[in-house]
Write a protein that holds these residues in place. Structure first.
Motif, PDB file in Angstrom:
ATOM      1  N   PRO A   1      34.192  34.086  36.626  1.00  0.00           N
ATOM      2  CA  PRO A   1      35.484  33.447  37.788  1.00  0.00           C
ATOM      3  C   PRO A   1      35.563  34.718  38.582  1.00  0.00           C
ATOM      4  O   PRO A   1      34.825  35.905  38.147  1.00  0.00           O
ATOM      5  CB  PRO A   1      36.134  33.039  37.159  1.00  0.00           C
ATOM      6  N   ALA A   2      36.148  34.408  40.024  1.00  0.00           N
ATOM      7  CA  ALA A   2      36.073  35.385  41.153  1.00  0.00           C
ATOM      8  C   ALA A   2      37.018  34.791  41.670  1.00  0.00           C
ATOM      9  O   ALA A   2      38.261  33.958  41.154  1.00  0.00           O
ATOM     10  CB  ALA A   2      35.221  34.917  42.016  1.00  0.00           C
ATOM     11  N   ILE A   3      37.970  35.840  42.151  1.00  0.00           N
ATOM     12  CA  ILE A   3      39.579  35.999  42.845  1.00  0.00           C
ATOM     13  C   ILE A   3      39.197  36.140  44.268  1.00  0.00           C
ATOM     14  O   ILE A   3      38.171  37.545  44.299  1.00  0.00           O
ATOM     15  CB  ILE A   3      40.353  36.651  42.083  1.00  0.00           C
ATOM     16  N   ALA A   4      39.617  35.271  45.165  1.00  0.00           N
ATOM     17  CA  ALA A   4      38.629  36.187  46.294  1.00  0.00           C
ATOM     18  C   ALA A   4      40.516  35.861  47.185  1.00  0.00           C
ATOM     19  O   ALA A   4      41.660  35.486  47.286  1.00  0.00           O
ATOM     20  CB  ALA A   4      38.135  34.851  47.369  1.00  0.00           C
ATOM     21  N   LEU A   5      40.182  36.881  47.688  1.00  0.00           N
ATOM     22  CA  LEU A   5      41.785  37.206  48.536  1.00  0.00           C
ATOM     23  C   LEU A   5      41.313  37.352  49.748  1.00  0.00           C
ATOM     24  O   LEU A   5      40.173  38.069  50.929  1.00  0.00           O
ATOM     25  CB  LEU A   5      43.018  39.059  49.010  1.00  0.00           C
TER      26      LEU A   5
ATOM     27  N   ARG B   1      47.951  41.657  40.431  1.00  0.00           N
ATOM     28  CA  ARG B   1      48.468  41.098  38.918  1.00  0.00           C
ATOM     29  C   ARG B   1      47.938  40.166  39.059  1.00  0.00           C
ATOM     30  O   ARG B   1      47.878  39.681  37.824  1.00  0.00           O
ATOM     31  CB  ARG B   1      50.512  41.205  39.835  1.00  0.00           C
ATOM     32  N   ILE B   2      47.529  39.647  40.482  1.00  0.00           N
ATOM     33  CA  ILE B   2      46.394  38.055  39.414  1.00  0.00           C
ATOM     34  C   ILE B   2      45.582  38.027  38.795  1.00  0.00           C
ATOM     35  O   ILE B   2      44.787  37.864  37.662  1.00  0.00           O
ATOM     36  CB  ILE B   2      46.716  37.699  40.973  1.00  0.00           C
ATOM     37  N   ALA B   3      44.716  39.067  39.564  1.00  0.00           N
ATOM     38  CA  ALA B   3      43.831  39.076  38.389  1.00  0.00           C
ATOM     39  C   ALA B   3      43.821  39.945  36.887  1.00  0.00           C
ATOM     40  O   ALA B   3      43.156  39.916  36.311  1.00  0.00           O
ATOM     41  CB  ALA B   3      42.815  40.707  39.408  1.00  0.00           C
ATOM     42  N   GLU B   4      44.705  40.430  36.743  1.00  0.00           N
ATOM     43  CA  GLU B   4      44.937  40.758  35.763  1.00  0.00           C
ATOM     44  C   GLU B   4      45.791  39.669  34.851  1.00  0.00           C
ATOM     45  O   GLU B   4      45.182  39.944  33.591  1.00  0.00           O
ATOM     46  CB  GLU B   4      46.094  41.935  35.734  1.00  0.00           C
ATOM     47  N   ASP B   5      45.881  38.988  35.550  1.00  0.00           N
ATOM     48  CA  ASP B   5      46.169  37.625  34.678  1.00  0.00           C
ATOM     49  C   ASP B   5      44.957  36.256  34.184  1.00  0.00           C
ATOM     50  O   ASP B   5      44.817  35.206  33.808  1.00  0.00           O
ATOM     51  CB  ASP B   5      47.203  36.215  35.371  1.00  0.00           C
ATOM     52  N   TYR B   6      44.247  36.398  35.437  1.00  0.00           N
ATOM     53  CA  TYR B   6      43.158  35.245  35.688  1.00  0.00           C
ATOM     54  C   TYR B   6      41.189  35.842  34.827  1.00  0.00           C
ATOM     55  O   TYR B   6      40.491  35.085  34.986  1.00  0.00           O
ATOM     56  CB  TYR B   6      43.192  34.967  36.607  1.00  0.00           C
ATOM     57  N   TYR B   7      41.330  37.587  34.633  1.00  0.00           N
ATOM     58  CA  TYR B   7      40.310  37.623  34.363  1.00  0.00           C
ATOM     59  C   TYR B   7      38.777  37.697  34.638  1.00  0.00           C
ATOM     60  O   TYR B   7      38.154  37.003  34.873  1.00  0.00           O
ATOM     61  CB  TYR B   7      39.905  38.026  32.432  1.00  0.00           C
ATOM     62  N   PRO B   8      39.337  37.936  36.154  1.00  0.00           N
ATOM     63  CA  PRO B   8      37.727  37.842  36.365  1.00  0.00           C
ATOM     64  C   PRO B   8      36.440  38.462  36.931  1.00  0.00           C
ATOM     65  O   PRO B   8      37.005  39.288  35.925  1.00  0.00           O
ATOM     66  CB  PRO B   8      38.323  38.040  37.867  1.00  0.00           C
ATOM     67  N   LYS B   9      35.902  37.721  36.585  1.00  0.00           N
ATOM     68  CA  LYS B   9      34.456  38.719  36.853  1.00  0.00           C
ATOM     69  C   LYS B   9      34.165  39.737  38.326  1.00  0.00           C
ATOM     70  O   LYS B   9      33.053  40.612  38.325  1.00  0.00           O
ATOM     71  CB  LYS B   9      32.696  37.703  36.501  1.00  0.00           C
ATOM     72  N   THR B  10      34.764  38.794  39.530  1.00  0.00           N
ATOM     73  CA  THR B  10      34.782  39.193  40.622  1.00  0.00           C
ATOM     74  C   THR B  10      35.839  39.301  42.268  1.00  0.00           C
ATOM     75  O   THR B  10      36.061  38.548  41.350  1.00  0.00           O
ATOM     76  CB  THR B  10      32.749  38.427  41.211  1.00  0.00           C
ATOM     77  N   LEU B  11      35.500  40.090  42.356  1.00  0.00           N
ATOM     78  CA  LEU B  11      37.068  40.483  42.926  1.00  0.00           C
ATOM     79  C   LEU B  11      36.237  40.495  44.943  1.00  0.00           C
ATOM     80  O   LEU B  11      34.811  40.439  45.501  1.00  0.00           O
ATOM     81  CB  LEU B  11      37.862  41.544  42.827  1.00  0.00           C
TER      82      LEU B  11
ATOM     83  N   GLU C   1      42.241  50.403  49.072  1.00  0.00           N
ATOM     84  CA  GLU C   1      42.818  49.675  48.599  1.00  0.00           C
ATOM     85  C   GLU C   1      42.445  49.237  47.621  1.00  0.00           C
ATOM     86  O   GLU C   1      42.326  49.152  45.665  1.00  0.00           O
ATOM     87  CB  GLU C   1      44.135  49.386  48.341  1.00  0.00           C
ATOM     88  N   CYS C   2      41.529  48.299  47.546  1.00  0.00           N
ATOM     89  CA  CYS C   2      40.888  47.409  46.669  1.00  0.00           C
ATOM     90  C   CYS C   2      39.279  48.034  46.149  1.00  0.00           C
ATOM     91  O   CYS C   2      39.600  47.244  44.860  1.00  0.00           O
ATOM     92  CB  CYS C   2      40.236  45.872  47.628  1.00  0.00           C
ATOM     93  N   ARG C   3      39.329  48.724  46.571  1.00  0.00           N
ATOM     94  CA  ARG C   3      38.080  49.547  45.630  1.00  0.00           C
ATOM     95  C   ARG C   3      38.870  50.375  44.859  1.00  0.00           C
ATOM     96  O   ARG C   3      38.161  50.498  43.503  1.00  0.00           O
ATOM     97  CB  ARG C   3      37.197  50.900  46.035  1.00  0.00           C
ATOM     98  N   LYS C   4      40.480  50.594  44.666  1.00  0.00           N
ATOM     99  CA  LYS C   4      40.729  51.548  43.405  1.00  0.00           C
ATOM    100  C   LYS C   4      41.217  50.607  42.883  1.00  0.00           C
ATOM    101  O   LYS C   4      41.239  50.255  41.286  1.00  0.00           O
ATOM    102  CB  LYS C   4      42.370  51.991  44.136  1.00  0.00           C
ATOM    103  N   ILE C   5      42.193  49.341  42.952  1.00  0.00           N
ATOM    104  CA  ILE C   5      42.802  48.216  41.809  1.00  0.00           C
ATOM    105  C   ILE C   5      40.875  47.818  41.180  1.00  0.00           C
ATOM    106  O   ILE C   5      41.926  47.161  40.210  1.00  0.00           O
ATOM    107  CB  ILE C   5      43.306  46.995  42.474  1.00  0.00           C
TER     108      ILE C   5
ATOM    109  N   PRO D   1      33.565  44.382  39.819  1.00  0.00           N
ATOM    110  CA  PRO D   1      33.044  45.011  41.193  1.00  0.00           C
ATOM    111  C   PRO D   1      33.803  44.207  42.451  1.00  0.00           C
ATOM    112  O   PRO D   1      34.698  42.678  42.382  1.00  0.00           O
ATOM    113  CB  PRO D   1      31.692  44.400  41.566  1.00  0.00           C
ATOM    114  N   VAL D   2      33.692  45.364  43.484  1.00  0.00           N
ATOM    115  CA  VAL D   2      34.216  44.083  44.827  1.00  0.00           C
ATOM    116  C   VAL D   2      33.596  44.322  46.350  1.00  0.00           C
ATOM    117  O   VAL D   2      32.534  44.894  46.331  1.00  0.00           O
ATOM    118  CB  VAL D   2      35.822  44.473  45.231  1.00  0.00           C
TER     119      VAL D   2
END
Ligand code: KG4
Ligand code: ZN
Length: 358
Positions: free
Chosen positions: A129-133, A261-271, A286-290, A297-298
């Motif tokens: 799964p991935a999270i997309a902003l 916060r969302i990524a901490e809940d959803y355990y993505p493999k990719t941002l 800032e996204c690289r840091k999180i 990987p982001v």
């Protein structure tokens, strides 16, 4: 598979030829920024007229640069929404006429899904799964993507999009249009702590965004502090640079804090971070840091793929065409098109042990 992508949802007339959804063979774009600049924003009627003038030469150029004829493409992918109706209709009508004349398959693509696929070219294959902003002039969303083509909107803006906030604040400060690049440039020499702006939180506890209050707070600050908007040719003062830095910093903190916060809940493999605002250097840092904290990987698109383009539409369309999806010639523009929102409970039930927050 060679796919011709066509994008006319807003103020860019774009066409691209993409091989197998990952290689850009050609990508051509006619921007209307200069036309709309003097109005401080996009004028829809003018936008559709310019698309009409540009659509034929832009598609011809994309084919020419790819050294192919129209008949050589295996399919056509066109943005069907969301966007400006007159603008969308130019691309959709032209794509349908081409598909009919050449007897080629055609598929409609959601513009936001296109932005998600803008990271498909310069990065390793996406892991799910991935999270997309997705942050642009018209949209601000965080999606959870358990597998290709399935989306759950986890956060959205309740009012203005983040890019829209950059554009409106820039206009207020006399910085011109589009606002994002110029605010970023000034912010580099400003103090982000000079003016305090609060991050809006939703009363109902949902992780949604809101940027219109921030715009009002900037207006209030400008009025009360007596700051004058920049006049033509005038050098920006330190106070303008400080305001730019303070505004940019609160927008970035809001976007990044929520995504984390969302990524901490959803355990993505990719941002994935995409859309015009993903050109912003502070947002990327800032996204690289999180991502490092989360251990994933982001992926960002490079600037020419972050803002509107047709390569991303062709990439999203390729996935659908390869899965056998086809539209018929009733395909139409849909101004308020949304990505189909999946039911996570159902999805998780299909995969025993999937660690999704329900
Ligand atoms: O994705 P896009 O080209 O068009 C839409 O689909 O909306 O995004 C355009 C938006 C504009 O609001 C522009 O101000 C913003 O992206 N933008 C930026 C930057 N470059 C473009 N915002 C912040 N920082 C940037 N460097
Ligand atoms: Zn866009």
């Amino acid at each position: 598979m060679l796919v011709l992508g066509i994008e006319t949802s807003c103020d860019e007339t774009a066409a691209a030829v993409v091989r197998d959804g990952r290689e850009i063979v050609s990508s051509v774009l006619a921007s209307q920024i200069k036309t709309h600049q003097r109005f401080g924003g996009i004028v829809p009627e003018i936008a559709s007229r310019e698309h009409l003038d540009k659509i034929v030469p832009i598609i011809s150029e994309a084919l020419e640069r790819a050294s192919i004829r129209a008949l050589d493409v295996d399919g056509i992918a066109v943005t069907v929404g969301p966007g400006l109706v007159g603008s969308l209709l130019v691309g959709v009508s032209y794509a349908k006429a081409m598909a009919f004349a050449l007897n080629k398959p055609i598929i409609g693509v959601n513009h936001i899904e296109g932005h998600i696929y803008s990271v498909a070219f310069e990065n390793p294959p996406l892991e799910y799964p991935a999270i997309a902003l997705i942050v642009s002039g018209g949209h601000t969303n965080v999606f959870f993507i358990p597998e290709p083509g399935k989306y759950k909107v986890v956060a959205r803006t309740r009012d203005d999009a983040a890019g829209e906030a950059f554009d409106k604040v820039a206009r207020m400060m006399g910085l011109g249009y589009p606002g994002g690049p110029v605010i970023e440039r000034l912010a580099r020499e400003g103090d982000p702590k000079a003016v305090h702006f609060a991050i809006p939180r939703m009363g109902d506890g949902l992780p949604d965004f809101s940027f219109s209050g921030l715009k009002t707070a900037v207006t209030k600050y400008v009025r009360e502090s007596g700051l004058q908007p920049l006049q033509d040719g005038e050098e920006p003062s330190q106070r303008i640079k400080d305001l730019a830095a303070s505004f940019q910093s609160v927008v970035v903190r809001s976007l990044v804090g929520t995504t984390k916060r969302i990524a901490e809940d959803y355990y993505p493999k990719t941002l994935i971070v995409a859309g015009g605002v993903a050109c912003n250097g502070q947002l990327k840092d800032e996204c690289r840091k999180i991502a490092a904290q989360l251990g994933v990987p982001v992926y960002f698109p490079s600037p020419h793929l972050a803002t509107d383009n047709a390569a991303m539409i062709a990439a999203a369309g390729t996935v659908k065409l390869m899965a056998g999806e086809r539209a018929d010639l009733n395909l139409n523009a849909d101004v308020t098109l949304r990505l189909q929102n999946i039911d996570l409970e159902e999805e998780a039930a299909k995969r025993a042990g999937a660690r999704y927050k329900l």
